[in-house]
Write a protein that holds these residues in place. Structure first.
Motif, PDB file in Angstrom:
ATOM      1  N   HIS A   1       0.725  -1.027  -0.030  1.00  0.00           N
ATOM      2  CA  HIS A   1      -0.143   0.031   0.144  1.00  0.00           C
ATOM      3  C   HIS A   1       0.779   1.264   0.023  1.00  0.00           C
ATOM      4  CE1 HIS A   1      -3.711   2.233   0.124  1.00  0.00           C
ATOM      5  NE2 HIS A   1      -3.771   2.332   1.657  1.00  0.00           N
ATOM      6  N   GLY A   2       2.235   0.986  -0.223  1.00  0.00           N
ATOM      7  CA  GLY A   2       3.064   2.311  -0.240  1.00  0.00           C
ATOM      8  C   GLY A   2       4.037   2.443   0.876  1.00  0.00           C
ATOM      9  N   ALA A   3       4.634   3.483   0.699  1.00  0.00           N
ATOM     10  CA  ALA A   3       5.726   3.756   1.822  1.00  0.00           C
ATOM     11  C   ALA A   3       5.115   4.829   2.749  1.00  0.00           C
ATOM     12  CB  ALA A   3       6.877   4.363   1.292  1.00  0.00           C
ATOM     13  N   MET A   4       4.495   5.872   2.395  1.00  0.00           N
ATOM     14  CA  MET A   4       3.943   6.824   3.198  1.00  0.00           C
ATOM     15  C   MET A   4       2.679   7.068   3.061  1.00  0.00           C
ATOM     16  SD  MET A   4       6.675   7.407   4.999  1.00  0.00           S
ATOM     17  CE  MET A   4       6.103   8.762   6.038  1.00  0.00           C
TER      18      MET A   4
ATOM     19  N   PRO B   1       7.289  10.869 -11.512  1.00  0.00           N
ATOM     20  CA  PRO B   1       7.636   9.545 -11.794  1.00  0.00           C
ATOM     21  C   PRO B   1       8.657   8.882 -10.731  1.00  0.00           C
ATOM     22  CG  PRO B   1       7.698  10.429 -13.803  1.00  0.00           C
ATOM     23  CD  PRO B   1       7.622  11.581 -12.977  1.00  0.00           C
ATOM     24  N   GLU B   2       9.620   9.743 -10.359  1.00  0.00           N
ATOM     25  CA  GLU B   2      10.693   9.435  -9.367  1.00  0.00           C
ATOM     26  C   GLU B   2       9.872   9.185  -7.842  1.00  0.00           C
ATOM     27  OE1 GLU B   2      12.295  11.361 -12.886  1.00  0.00           O
ATOM     28  OE2 GLU B   2      10.878  11.884 -11.573  1.00  0.00           O
ATOM     29  N   ALA B   3       9.148  10.129  -7.578  1.00  0.00           N
ATOM     30  CA  ALA B   3       8.615   9.862  -6.353  1.00  0.00           C
ATOM     31  C   ALA B   3       7.184   8.588  -6.223  1.00  0.00           C
ATOM     32  CB  ALA B   3       7.679  11.382  -5.948  1.00  0.00           C
ATOM     33  N   VAL B   4       6.748   8.341  -7.593  1.00  0.00           N
ATOM     34  CA  VAL B   4       6.066   7.211  -7.391  1.00  0.00           C
ATOM     35  C   VAL B   4       6.851   5.980  -7.078  1.00  0.00           C
ATOM     36  CG1 VAL B   4       4.584   5.662  -9.048  1.00  0.00           C
ATOM     37  CG2 VAL B   4       4.050   8.170  -9.052  1.00  0.00           C
ATOM     38  N   ALA B   5       7.903   6.035  -7.809  1.00  0.00           N
ATOM     39  CA  ALA B   5       8.929   4.676  -7.593  1.00  0.00           C
ATOM     40  C   ALA B   5       9.131   4.894  -6.095  1.00  0.00           C
ATOM     41  CB  ALA B   5      10.145   4.911  -8.686  1.00  0.00           C
ATOM     42  N   ALA B   6       9.673   5.986  -5.799  1.00  0.00           N
ATOM     43  CA  ALA B   6       9.949   5.826  -4.034  1.00  0.00           C
ATOM     44  C   ALA B   6       8.681   5.339  -3.259  1.00  0.00           C
ATOM     45  CB  ALA B   6      10.298   7.374  -3.750  1.00  0.00           C
ATOM     46  N   GLU B   7       7.497   5.693  -3.743  1.00  0.00           N
ATOM     47  CA  GLU B   7       6.311   5.289  -2.954  1.00  0.00           C
ATOM     48  C   GLU B   7       6.113   3.763  -3.223  1.00  0.00           C
ATOM     49  OE1 GLU B   7       2.773   5.669  -0.615  1.00  0.00           O
ATOM     50  OE2 GLU B   7       4.558   6.457  -0.471  1.00  0.00           O
ATOM     51  N   VAL B   8       6.104   3.420  -3.908  1.00  0.00           N
ATOM     52  CA  VAL B   8       5.997   2.050  -4.677  1.00  0.00           C
ATOM     53  C   VAL B   8       7.328   0.928  -3.916  1.00  0.00           C
ATOM     54  CG1 VAL B   8       5.712   0.197  -6.288  1.00  0.00           C
ATOM     55  CG2 VAL B   8       4.693   2.479  -6.550  1.00  0.00           C
ATOM     56  N   ASN B   9       8.339   1.393  -4.272  1.00  0.00           N
ATOM     57  CA  ASN B   9       9.406   0.539  -3.674  1.00  0.00           C
ATOM     58  C   ASN B   9       9.807   0.713  -2.296  1.00  0.00           C
ATOM     59  OD1 ASN B   9      10.043  -0.341  -6.460  1.00  0.00           O
ATOM     60  ND2 ASN B   9      11.601   1.370  -6.838  1.00  0.00           N
TER      61      ASN B   9
ATOM     62  N   ALA C   1       7.586 -11.478  -0.950  1.00  0.00           N
ATOM     63  CA  ALA C   1       7.491 -10.481  -1.700  1.00  0.00           C
ATOM     64  C   ALA C   1       6.075 -10.205  -2.212  1.00  0.00           C
ATOM     65  CB  ALA C   1       8.478 -10.719  -2.711  1.00  0.00           C
ATOM     66  N   PRO C   2       5.757  -8.779  -2.002  1.00  0.00           N
ATOM     67  CA  PRO C   2       4.395  -8.588  -2.421  1.00  0.00           C
ATOM     68  C   PRO C   2       4.232  -8.650  -4.053  1.00  0.00           C
ATOM     69  CG  PRO C   2       5.440  -6.493  -1.751  1.00  0.00           C
ATOM     70  CD  PRO C   2       6.469  -7.714  -1.522  1.00  0.00           C
ATOM     71  N   HIS C   3       3.060  -8.781  -4.533  1.00  0.00           N
ATOM     72  CA  HIS C   3       2.827  -8.847  -6.060  1.00  0.00           C
ATOM     73  C   HIS C   3       1.737  -7.879  -6.550  1.00  0.00           C
ATOM     74  CE1 HIS C   3       5.250 -12.356  -6.516  1.00  0.00           C
ATOM     75  NE2 HIS C   3       4.610 -12.951  -5.578  1.00  0.00           N
ATOM     76  N   TRP C   4       1.116  -7.207  -5.634  1.00  0.00           N
ATOM     77  CA  TRP C   4      -0.090  -6.243  -5.911  1.00  0.00           C
ATOM     78  C   TRP C   4       0.178  -5.015  -5.177  1.00  0.00           C
ATOM     79  CZ3 TRP C   4      -4.331  -7.040  -8.834  1.00  0.00           C
ATOM     80  CH2 TRP C   4      -4.781  -8.388  -9.060  1.00  0.00           C
ATOM     81  N   PHE C   5      -0.256  -3.871  -5.979  1.00  0.00           N
ATOM     82  CA  PHE C   5      -0.246  -2.497  -5.299  1.00  0.00           C
ATOM     83  C   PHE C   5      -1.463  -1.859  -5.199  1.00  0.00           C
ATOM     84  CE2 PHE C   5       0.514   1.997  -5.527  1.00  0.00           C
ATOM     85  CZ  PHE C   5       1.459   2.144  -4.572  1.00  0.00           C
ATOM     86  N   ARG C   6      -1.831  -1.080  -4.352  1.00  0.00           N
ATOM     87  CA  ARG C   6      -2.634  -0.349  -4.202  1.00  0.00           C
ATOM     88  C   ARG C   6      -2.192   1.026  -3.486  1.00  0.00           C
ATOM     89  NH1 ARG C   6      -7.622  -2.531  -1.134  1.00  0.00           N
ATOM     90  NH2 ARG C   6      -8.421  -3.446  -3.269  1.00  0.00           N
ATOM     91  N   GLY C   7      -2.487   2.135  -4.322  1.00  0.00           N
ATOM     92  CA  GLY C   7      -2.035   3.332  -3.715  1.00  0.00           C
ATOM     93  C   GLY C   7      -2.990   4.141  -2.922  1.00  0.00           C
ATOM     94  N   ALA C   8      -2.773   4.890  -2.287  1.00  0.00           N
ATOM     95  CA  ALA C   8      -3.617   5.797  -1.534  1.00  0.00           C
ATOM     96  C   ALA C   8      -4.403   6.616  -2.416  1.00  0.00           C
ATOM     97  CB  ALA C   8      -2.645   6.862  -0.539  1.00  0.00           C
ATOM     98  N   THR C   9      -5.653   6.524  -1.869  1.00  0.00           N
ATOM     99  CA  THR C   9      -6.881   6.881  -2.667  1.00  0.00           C
ATOM    100  C   THR C   9      -7.323   6.160  -3.920  1.00  0.00           C
ATOM    101  OG1 THR C   9      -5.857   8.499  -4.177  1.00  0.00           O
ATOM    102  CG2 THR C   9      -6.024   9.434  -2.122  1.00  0.00           C
TER     103      THR C   9
ATOM    104  N   ARG D   1       3.275  -1.269 -12.990  1.00  0.00           N
ATOM    105  CA  ARG D   1       3.399  -2.381 -13.639  1.00  0.00           C
ATOM    106  C   ARG D   1       4.788  -2.867 -14.175  1.00  0.00           C
ATOM    107  NH1 ARG D   1      -0.918  -4.880 -15.883  1.00  0.00           N
ATOM    108  NH2 ARG D   1       0.161  -6.568 -15.636  1.00  0.00           N
ATOM    109  N   SER D   2       5.625  -1.688 -14.744  1.00  0.00           N
ATOM    110  CA  SER D   2       6.963  -2.208 -14.822  1.00  0.00           C
ATOM    111  C   SER D   2       7.954  -2.254 -13.720  1.00  0.00           C
ATOM    112  CB  SER D   2       7.590  -0.629 -15.466  1.00  0.00           C
ATOM    113  OG  SER D   2       7.711   0.561 -14.613  1.00  0.00           O
ATOM    114  N   LEU D   3       7.449  -1.853 -12.451  1.00  0.00           N
ATOM    115  CA  LEU D   3       8.301  -2.344 -11.128  1.00  0.00           C
ATOM    116  C   LEU D   3       7.885  -3.599 -10.577  1.00  0.00           C
ATOM    117  CD1 LEU D   3       7.846   1.137  -9.278  1.00  0.00           C
ATOM    118  CD2 LEU D   3       9.723   0.177 -10.335  1.00  0.00           C
ATOM    119  N   GLY D   4       7.101  -4.242 -11.435  1.00  0.00           N
ATOM    120  CA  GLY D   4       6.691  -5.696 -10.974  1.00  0.00           C
ATOM    121  C   GLY D   4       5.489  -5.957 -10.435  1.00  0.00           C
TER     122      GLY D   4
END
Length: 255
Positions: free
Chosen positions: A109-112, A132-140, A153-161, A173-176
């Motif tokens: 669900h992200g970093a922060m 894009p850089e901040a999106v990568a930081a949140e996801v990774n 290791a997680p395979h799904w991501f759901r972002g805030a909102t 998707r490119s981050l896996g």
């Protein structure tokens, strides 16, 4: 296909209140803000018991033991989307989740708890990642925290909102990751009353992916979420985690 209805804002509470009077299903189109709120359903239709996938966001704060104990006591599986912030504060709850690997799948669900949107906008008053850089930081950052906690290791991501741009979906998707939408909003960011949350969840249909929140133990919605889950069990529903099913999603969010 499910009915397209305009939902109330899907947020984990950060001091922002959503407007009342909207409906519950996730749209499969861009909103007025130009952002996408993807849908997700279980693919196909079985010939046996109706199926749903319970998904819970653990954004920040504590854990709602009313929901967690209902899941454990009734042996009901669920997918839990956790942030790094929530993991840092809830090590004891993480130990409980990891003690039941047959029930709980931990996903990202992200970093922060920052919306994974690659342009500088505010969504329901929450500033998005903005690049894009901040999106990568949140996801990774979210995925790394799950691994650091010793979980698979997680395979799904759901972002805030649960809102994105088409380009941020492609980046995630490119981050896996596959991007987890939903088809039934069970608690409107934990803002619903108990009766309303119970009614929404108990009215689920075969194939629904239900979203609710498991991080607001002081809110009335949690009581209703637990009640709605038990109502589905009484109706004979089968509960699946996202890793146990095939899904179909809008906006190229899943394979």
């Amino acid at each position: 296909m499910f009915m397209r209805r305009r939902p109330l804002p899907l947020i984990c509470l950060v001091g922002v209140l959503s407007a009342a009077g909207a409906l519950v299903s996730a749209p499969a189109f861009a909103g007025k803000d130009g952002l996408l709120e993807p849908s997700l359903k279980l693919a196909g239709r079985g010939t046996g018991a109706p199926r749903v996938a319970l998904t819970f966001d653990a954004c920040m704060g504590a854990a709602d033991q009313r929901i967690l104990s209902t899941l454990i006591d009734n042996r009901i599986p669920a997918t839990i989307f956790v942030t790094a912030r929530w993991l840092k504060r809830n090590g004891d709850v993480l130990a409980v989740l990891r003690a039941h690997p047959d029930l709980f799948e931990l996903e990202n669900h992200g970093a922060m708890h920052v919306p994974a949107v690659d342009k500088p906008v505010a969504i329901y008053g929450i500033p998005a990642a903005g690049s894009p850089e901040a999106v990568a930081a949140e996801v990774n950052g979210g995925g790394g925290a799950i691994l650091a906690a010793g979980a698979p290791a997680p395979h799904w991501f759901r972002g805030a909102t649960a809102k994105y741009t088409a380009s941020s979906i492609a980046q995630i998707r490119s981050l896996g990751y596959e991007v987890a939408g939903y088809s039934l909003n069970g608690d409107d960011g934990s803002l619903l009353g108990a009766r309303a949350a119970a009614h929404r969840i108990s009215a689920a249909r075969d194939g629904d992916v239900i979203i609710a929140h498991i991080n607001q133990p002081s809110h009335a919605a949690g009581e209703g979420v637990a009640e709605g889950i038990l109502a589905l069990k009484a109706r004979g529903f089968t509960f699946l985690r996202l890793d146990e099913a095939r899904e179909q999603g809008s906006h190229a969010t899943v394979n």
